[in-house]
Design an enzyme around this catalytic site. Structure first.
Site, PDB file in Angstrom:
ATOM      1  N   ASP A 189       5.012   0.646  11.911  1.00 41.81           N
ATOM      2  CA  ASP A 189       3.788  -0.002  11.422  1.00 41.81           C
ATOM      3  C   ASP A 189       3.670  -1.460  11.873  1.00 41.81           C
ATOM      4  OD1 ASP A 189       3.074   2.342  10.195  1.00 41.81           O
ATOM      5  OD2 ASP A 189       3.712   1.738   8.189  1.00 41.81           O
TER       6      ASP A 189
ATOM      7  N   ARG B 289      -8.635  -0.401   4.839  1.00 45.35           N
ATOM      8  CA  ARG B 289      -7.721   0.573   4.235  1.00 45.35           C
ATOM      9  C   ARG B 289      -6.384  -0.074   3.860  1.00 45.35           C
ATOM     10  NH1 ARG B 289      -7.293   6.184   7.246  1.00 45.35           N
ATOM     11  NH2 ARG B 289      -5.939   6.406   5.453  1.00 45.35           N
TER      12      ARG B 289
ATOM     13  N   ARG C 177       1.108  14.754  13.202  1.00 50.43           N
ATOM     14  CA  ARG C 177       1.551  14.530  11.822  1.00 50.43           C
ATOM     15  C   ARG C 177       1.518  15.789  10.956  1.00 50.43           C
ATOM     16  NH1 ARG C 177      -0.855   9.024   9.564  1.00 50.43           N
ATOM     17  NH2 ARG C 177       1.037   9.065   8.309  1.00 50.43           N
ATOM     18  N   PRO C 178       2.351  16.778  11.279  1.00 44.27           N
ATOM     19  CA  PRO C 178       2.404  17.988  10.462  1.00 44.27           C
ATOM     20  C   PRO C 178       3.020  17.700   9.086  1.00 44.27           C
ATOM     21  CG  PRO C 178       4.141  18.030  12.116  1.00 44.27           C
ATOM     22  CD  PRO C 178       3.318  16.790  12.386  1.00 44.27           C
ATOM     23  N   VAL C 179       2.916  18.683   8.166  1.00 48.49           N
ATOM     24  CA  VAL C 179       3.522  18.510   6.834  1.00 48.49           C
ATOM     25  C   VAL C 179       4.554  19.608   6.564  1.00 48.49           C
ATOM     26  CG1 VAL C 179       1.658  17.170   5.769  1.00 48.49           C
ATOM     27  CG2 VAL C 179       1.537  19.671   5.774  1.00 48.49           C
TER      28      VAL C 179
ATOM     29  N   LEU D 150       7.711  19.602   6.766  1.00 49.97           N
ATOM     30  CA  LEU D 150       8.914  19.176   6.024  1.00 49.97           C
ATOM     31  C   LEU D 150       8.644  19.123   4.522  1.00 49.97           C
ATOM     32  CD1 LEU D 150      10.119  16.346   8.452  1.00 49.97           C
ATOM     33  CD2 LEU D 150      10.937  18.712   8.324  1.00 49.97           C
TER      34      LEU D 150
ATOM     35  N   ARG E 176      -4.314  10.849   4.554  1.00 49.34           N
ATOM     36  CA  ARG E 176      -3.228  11.836   4.596  1.00 49.34           C
ATOM     37  C   ARG E 176      -2.279  11.738   3.411  1.00 49.34           C
ATOM     38  NH1 ARG E 176      -2.384  14.288   9.169  1.00 49.34           N
ATOM     39  NH2 ARG E 176      -0.288  14.699   8.420  1.00 49.34           N
TER      40      ARG E 176
ATOM     41  N   CYS F  88      -4.645  13.411  13.237  1.00 44.85           N
ATOM     42  CA  CYS F  88      -4.659  11.989  12.915  1.00 44.85           C
ATOM     43  C   CYS F  88      -4.639  11.215  14.215  1.00 44.85           C
ATOM     44  CB  CYS F  88      -3.425  11.681  12.081  1.00 44.85           C
ATOM     45  SG  CYS F  88      -3.133   9.944  11.810  1.00 44.85           S
TER      46      CYS F  88
ATOM     47  N   ILE G 244       8.598   7.030  16.639  1.00 42.83           N
ATOM     48  CA  ILE G 244       8.239   7.758  15.409  1.00 42.83           C
ATOM     49  C   ILE G 244       6.998   8.632  15.631  1.00 42.83           C
ATOM     50  CG2 ILE G 244       7.665   7.560  12.946  1.00 42.83           C
ATOM     51  CD1 ILE G 244      10.430   6.414  13.553  1.00 42.83           C
TER      52      ILE G 244
ATOM     53  N   LYS H 103       0.839  -1.209   0.000  1.00 42.71           N
ATOM     54  CA  LYS H 103       0.000   0.000   0.000  1.00 42.71           C
ATOM     55  C   LYS H 103       0.868   1.251   0.000  1.00 42.71           C
ATOM     56  CE  LYS H 103      -1.720   1.498   4.110  1.00 42.71           C
ATOM     57  NZ  LYS H 103      -1.382   2.894   4.469  1.00 42.71           N
ATOM     58  N   ASN H 104       1.872   1.273   0.870  1.00 46.82           N
ATOM     59  CA  ASN H 104       2.632   2.515   1.048  1.00 46.82           C
ATOM     60  C   ASN H 104       3.642   2.774  -0.069  1.00 46.82           C
ATOM     61  OD1 ASN H 104       1.122   3.097   3.255  1.00 46.82           O
ATOM     62  ND2 ASN H 104       2.658   2.471   4.757  1.00 46.82           N
TER      63      ASN H 104
HETATM   64  C1  EPZ Z   1       4.476   6.926   6.193  1.00 45.07           C
HETATM   65  O1  EPZ Z   1       3.746   8.012   6.735  1.00 45.07           O
HETATM   66  C2  EPZ Z   1       3.519   5.757   6.100  1.00 45.07           C
HETATM   67  N1  EPZ Z   1       2.408   6.126   5.225  1.00 45.07           N
HETATM   68  C3  EPZ Z   1       3.023   5.399   7.495  1.00 45.07           C
HETATM   69  O2  EPZ Z   1       2.214   4.246   7.355  1.00 45.07           O
HETATM   70  C4  EPZ Z   1       4.231   5.048   8.365  1.00 45.07           C
HETATM   71  O3  EPZ Z   1       3.780   4.785   9.684  1.00 45.07           O
HETATM   72  C5  EPZ Z   1       5.219   6.227   8.376  1.00 45.07           C
HETATM   73  O4  EPZ Z   1       5.592   6.567   7.010  1.00 45.07           O
HETATM   74  C6  EPZ Z   1       6.498   5.931   9.140  1.00 45.07           C
HETATM   75  O5  EPZ Z   1       7.124   4.808   8.597  1.00 45.07           O
HETATM   76  C7  EPZ Z   1       2.553   6.044   3.905  1.00 45.07           C
HETATM   77  O6  EPZ Z   1       3.599   5.674   3.390  1.00 45.07           O
HETATM   78  C8  EPZ Z   1       1.375   6.389   3.068  1.00 45.07           C
HETATM   79  P1  EPZ Z   1       6.630  10.350   8.104  1.00 45.07           P
HETATM   80  P2  EPZ Z   1       4.325   9.493   6.669  1.00 45.07           P
HETATM   81  O7  EPZ Z   1       6.504  11.612   7.328  1.00 45.07           O
HETATM   82  O8  EPZ Z   1       5.061   9.665   5.402  1.00 45.07           O
HETATM   83  C9  EPZ Z   1       6.890  13.691  11.521  1.00 45.07           C
HETATM   84  C10 EPZ Z   1       0.328   2.818   7.905  1.00 45.07           C
HETATM   85  O9  EPZ Z   1      -0.223   2.290   8.912  1.00 45.07           O
HETATM   86  N2  EPZ Z   1       6.757  14.674  10.427  1.00 45.07           N
HETATM   87  O10 EPZ Z   1       7.840   9.499   7.875  1.00 45.07           O
HETATM   88  O11 EPZ Z   1       3.214  10.415   6.983  1.00 45.07           O
HETATM   89  C11 EPZ Z   1       5.621  12.888  11.722  1.00 45.07           C
HETATM   90  O12 EPZ Z   1       4.680  13.565  12.513  1.00 45.07           O
HETATM   91  C12 EPZ Z   1       0.959   4.155   8.027  1.00 45.07           C
HETATM   92  O13 EPZ Z   1       0.366   2.277   6.793  1.00 45.07           O
HETATM   93  C13 EPZ Z   1       6.882  16.009  10.714  1.00 45.07           C
HETATM   94  O14 EPZ Z   1       7.101  16.418  11.859  1.00 45.07           O
HETATM   95  O15 EPZ Z   1       5.335   9.454   7.899  1.00 45.07           O
HETATM   96  C14 EPZ Z   1       6.152  11.626  12.352  1.00 45.07           C
HETATM   97  O16 EPZ Z   1       6.317  11.822  13.724  1.00 45.07           O
HETATM   98  C15 EPZ Z   1       0.465   5.082   9.025  1.00 45.07           C
HETATM   99  N3  EPZ Z   1       6.736  16.915   9.686  1.00 45.07           N
HETATM  100  C16 EPZ Z   1       7.511  11.443  11.689  1.00 45.07           C
HETATM  101  O17 EPZ Z   1       7.850  12.722  11.154  1.00 45.07           O
HETATM  102  C17 EPZ Z   1       6.498  16.513   8.407  1.00 45.07           C
HETATM  103  O18 EPZ Z   1       6.378  17.366   7.511  1.00 45.07           O
HETATM  104  C18 EPZ Z   1       7.558  10.427  10.559  1.00 45.07           C
HETATM  105  O19 EPZ Z   1       6.511  10.691   9.641  1.00 45.07           O
HETATM  106  C19 EPZ Z   1       6.387  15.146   8.123  1.00 45.07           C
HETATM  107  C20 EPZ Z   1       6.522  14.232   9.163  1.00 45.07           C
END
Ligand code: EPZ
Length: 429
Positions: free
Chosen positions: A316, A408, A129-131, A133, A100, A124, A338, A22-23
């Site tokens: 995960d 999902r 989970r901010p964006v 970055l 997201r 969430c 994480i 999926k991811n």
């Molecule tokens: C991906 O989410 C996966 N989703 C998640 O899978 C997975 O848990 C996660 O990576 C970590 O491995 C998809 O690939 C679609 P991150 P993502 O950005 O990309 C912080 C599942 O169950 N952060 O690596 O959203 C964030 O809050 C799921 O399949 C910021 O602070 O994860 C987190 O604490 C859920 N600012 C950490 O970084 C940002 O702009 C890692 O998040 C982005 C992230």
């Protein structure tokens, strides 16, 4: 809302075919926005999140053609995506809030059209989970970005320019967004402290097949030399390492013996190592793309894990391992590094008899001899599946509510488990 009913206590035996990740599928699908030619993705899993993203892509102008070419009519599906023209650069709140990963359209839309308006995803269940970055990375490529009425409004009227992106924290999604955007930027982009998850390398491999120039995939530094256009390609989505790990734990928690097929053992080293430490017998066959998981020689042993970015132990797989450890002999410390709030399964596991105490980012799990069935529910995908695992091992009946979370990310979960002897069924609403 459908529910899942489980009568626990049967050791699982058999084989389970693993689907595409999926991811990986989600970012790969958004890559279609980078080209007007056809991108064909095979080994596409049949999941609600995929359907949600297809809907979003269609409203951007993507033509979608799904083919059921799997040998059992379900798996090994393909999708052909073609976006001759972007008809809308807005990703609306109503679609983004459902998932997201929709924010992954931001980089491709901005790179191709010079502007994009993407709803902020909002809160969430597993953390804020901010964006930021994603936004800062695109700004480093010359984009002007504002937040307006809950939307990320990004402009690069003269196109994106290659630049240095140094992430202060590793982010899977931000790495993917910048990687895609940089493919069409003018000049060279260097992404430092990039995420190394296999799904990113899979996306990179597909982008290279589309004509992108990328080096350093799988390492902390990825270099992208922009090209003026990308073309069509065909790409097979890599196996889902989290689905693989989840069924491996189903074998372990029930004291069973399952052969997982169509997978890649090399993607799961940390998960399989933790399971071996806990007393599971695991035989990997990279050539045959199988993993055999058995637990027939006595109880599981308490084992500590801490979630980390890849190649560390995956967040995960944290909830599933906690279910496993709840029936182990001895105690285990499970630390989540994480996400801030990824222990929602703890009170539900406790309702089934588990003994778990949370201290900040760590959960101390004191193994109990057995769990008992109960009605339970969870608020995210992996938490929900941990309750299914606990239900498979528990005495008596477990009803898992809010099954839409499972849909999902797990294709035909109850069918796959039932084929291995689980007493599990879906109770329609
Ligand atoms: C991906 O989410 C996966 N989703 C998640 O899978 C997975 O848990 C996660 O990576 C970590 O491995 C998809 O690939 C679609 P991150 P993502 O950005 O990309 C912080 C599942 O169950 N952060 O690596 O959203 C964030 O809050 C799921 O399949 C910021 O602070 O994860 C987190 O604490 C859920 N600012 C950490 O970084 C940002 O702009 C890692 O998040 C982005 C992230």
């Amino acid at each position: 809302m459908d529910r899942i009913k489980i009568i626990g206590g049967s050791p699982l035996h058999g084989r389970i075919r693993i689907g595409g990740a999926k991811n990986a599928a989600l970012p790969l699908m958004t890559a279609t926005l980078l080209t007007d030619e056809t991108l064909t993705l095979s080994n596409l899993p049949h999941l609600q999140d995929i359907a949600t993203l297809l809907h979003l892509l269609q409203q951007h102008g993507t033509e979608v053609s799904l083919q059921n070419n799997g040998d059992d009519g379900h798996e090994g599906r393909s999708v052909s995506l073609r976006t001759p023209r972007i008809v809308s650069t807005t990703a609306p709140y109503d679609l983004v809030r459902k998932m997201r990963a929709s924010v992954l359209v931001l980089g491709p839309l901005l790179a191709r059209e010079g502007h994009a308006r993407v709803s902020l995803p909002g809160g969430c269940a597993i953390g804020p989970r901010p964006v930021n970055l994603h936004i800062e990375g695109l700004e480093a490529l010359g984009a002007r970005i504002e937040i307006d009425n809950g939307y990320i409004v990004a402009e690069a009227p003269n196109g994106l320019k290659g630049g240095e992106v140094h992430f202060p924290q590793v982010s899977v999604g931000a790495t993917e967004n910048i990687l895609m955007a940089a493919c069409l930027a003018d000049g060279t982009t260097v992404i430092r402290n990039a995420a190394r998850e296999p799904e990113i390398s899979d996306l990179g491999a597909c982008l290279i097949a589309m004509g992108a120039r990328i080096e350093g995939l799988g390492s902390e530094t990825i270099t992208v030399t922009g090209v003026s256009r990308l073309h069509g390609a065909a790409h097979a989505i890599l196996p889902d390492r989290i689905e693989t790990g989840t069924y491996a734990m189903a074998a372990a928690i029930t004291g069973g013996d399952i052969l997982l097929t169509h997978t890649d053992p090399g993607l799961l080293t940390a998960t399989l190592d933790a399971m071996r430490s806990a007393g599971c017998e695991i035989a990997e066959n990279a050539q045959e793309r199988t993993i055999r998981v058995r637990r027939q020689n006595g109880p599981l042993q308490g084992t500590d894990v801490m979630t980390q970015v890849y190649p560390g132990y995956p967040t995960d797989m944290q909830a599933q391992f906690m279910a496993l450890m709840s029936i182990a002999e001895g105690a285990s410390m499970i630390t989540e590094s994480i996400f801030e709030n990824r222990f929602m399964h703890v009170p539900e596991l406790a309702r089934m008899g588990a003994n778990i105490t949370v201290h900040g980012a760590s959960a101390l799990v004191r193994g109990v001899g057995s769990l008992t069935g109960a009605p339970v529910m969870a608020t995210d995908l992996r938490a929900s599946v941990s309750l299914v695992l606990a239900g498979l091992a528990a005495e008596g009946e477990t009803i898992v509510n809010r099954v839409y979370h499972l849909d999902r990310g797990y294709e035909r979960l109850e069918e796959k488990l039932a084929a291995c002897g689980a007493r599990i069924s879906r109770l329609p609403d």
